[in-house]
Design a protein around this motif. Structure first.
Motif, PDB file in Angstrom:
ATOM      1  N   THR A 224       0.854  -1.180   0.000  1.00  0.00           N
ATOM      2  CA  THR A 224       0.000   0.000   0.000  1.00  0.00           C
ATOM      3  C   THR A 224       0.898   1.241   0.000  1.00  0.00           C
ATOM      4  N   THR A 225       0.320   2.372  -0.391  1.00  0.00           N
ATOM      5  CA  THR A 225       1.071   3.629  -0.334  1.00  0.00           C
ATOM      6  C   THR A 225       1.512   3.897   1.102  1.00  0.00           C
ATOM      7  N   ARG A 226       0.620   3.577   2.045  1.00  0.00           N
ATOM      8  CA  ARG A 226       0.938   3.800   3.470  1.00  0.00           C
ATOM      9  C   ARG A 226       2.172   3.001   3.898  1.00  0.00           C
ATOM     10  N   ASN A 227       2.288   1.740   3.390  1.00  0.00           N
ATOM     11  CA  ASN A 227       3.456   0.910   3.723  1.00  0.00           C
ATOM     12  C   ASN A 227       4.743   1.667   3.390  1.00  0.00           C
ATOM     13  N   ILE A 228       4.773   2.264   2.202  1.00  0.00           N
ATOM     14  CA  ILE A 228       6.022   2.910   1.754  1.00  0.00           C
ATOM     15  C   ILE A 228       6.290   4.182   2.560  1.00  0.00           C
ATOM     16  N   ILE A 229       5.244   4.965   2.797  1.00  0.00           N
ATOM     17  CA  ILE A 229       5.441   6.189   3.595  1.00  0.00           C
ATOM     18  C   ILE A 229       5.968   5.817   4.978  1.00  0.00           C
ATOM     19  N   ASP A 230       5.415   4.752   5.559  1.00  0.00           N
ATOM     20  CA  ASP A 230       5.890   4.310   6.881  1.00  0.00           C
ATOM     21  C   ASP A 230       7.365   3.904   6.826  1.00  0.00           C
ATOM     22  N   ILE A 231       7.762   3.240   5.741  1.00  0.00           N
ATOM     23  CA  ILE A 231       9.178   2.866   5.599  1.00  0.00           C
ATOM     24  C   ILE A 231      10.046   4.128   5.546  1.00  0.00           C
TER      25      ILE A 231
END
Ligand code: MN
Ligand code: MN
Length: 277
Positions: A224-231
């Protein structure tokens, strides 16, 4: 983001467009990406603040180097390496907007000259470890095989992977690549830690096509986009550069993928800024 019309200050963050897609195996289009990502970055539909509260318009040390001008493609990789090296020699942090994923090799050639022990985190649906594809050893399916062969990185960690095959599994083993496949539990990302400098390569097809339809290869079952932002927010290590590659405007729907790319660009700028001030 100021145009780099005057002397760039040492230690700045530099955005560099690399409109190059000659090593795309399946369809062209990513050469059009840098311009479209900039449009979404500056779009009045959003603002220029990072999620964590940094006003990107207030940063003095942020420059747009524009796009590399490839007069012909014969020496494209050398031009890319030289352009990145010029900025790195000024102790700048370069964020490259691709282009197909083959551009990461010449970018890393420049980074490896600057940093002795370089870590790479690669987010991608594909491991891009083919020895060769369609008789092209510099295909966008091969950059990490070349990077590891040339020993340009001390550690390569991949995540988002969901297209592993026999050959690439052998290649990963041979080069000691730490491959984290989508089929496995991805909670490990919370613990992700690097010693020393980290370069982040984001192939937008790491995202599920539902989040980013504007890529050449749709591969279901992704991040998800959220996964990448969290990374980007939580990655432990010193982030010294990044690329966002494989955006293909010809495949996009209502610019939704360029908005994702622009959002990631904002968060990466803010993260690097956090690390340098
Ligand atoms: Mn890739
Ligand atoms: Mn990919």
């Amino acid at each position: 983001m100021k145009p780099a019309i005057k002397q760039i200050q040492s230690g700045s963050i530099c955005i560099l467009g690399i409109p190059f897609d000659q090593n795309s195996s399946f369809r062209k289009g990513p050469a059009l990406a840098p311009e479209r990502i900039r449009e979404s970055y500056f779009s009045s539909a959003s603002n220029l603040w990072s999620e964590k509260g940094l006003n990107l318009e207030s940063i003095n040390h942020l420059y747009d180097l524009g796009d590399i001008n490839f007069k012909d493609n014969t020496d494209a990789f050398n031009i890319i390496t030289t352009s990145v090296k010029t900025a790195l020699d000024l102790n700048c942090h370069v964020i490259c907007l691709g282009g197909d994923h083959s551009i990461t090799l010449p970018v890393i050639e420049a980074y490896a000259q600057k940093y002795d022990c370089l870590n790479i985190l690669d987010l991608d649906a594909h491991p891009d470890l083919y020895d060769t594809l369609d008789d092209n050893r510099y295909s966008h399916a091969c950059p990490f095989a070349r990077i590891m062969e040339k020993k340009l990185a001390t550690r390569l960690v991949q995540a988002g992977i969901r297209t592993m095959n026999g050959h690439q599994r052998e290649q990963a083993q041979k080069f000691g690549v730490e491959v984290n496949e989508m089929k496995d539990n991805n909670n490990w990302l919370d613990e992700l830690e690097f010693k020393g400098p980290v370069y982040l390569s984001i192939d937008l097809d790491c995202l599920d096509p539902a989040f980013a339809p504007g890529v050449s290869h749709h591969e279901p079952g992704g991040m998800t986009t959220r996964n990448i932002i969290d990374i980007v927010h939580h990655l432990k290590g010193n982030l010294i550069g990044a690329d966002i590659v494989e955006y293909n405007p010809d495949r996009d729907i209502h610019s939704m993928t360029s908005v994702v790319a622009a959002k990631l660009l904002k968060e990466i700028i803010a993260r690097i800024y956090e690390d340098i001030v």
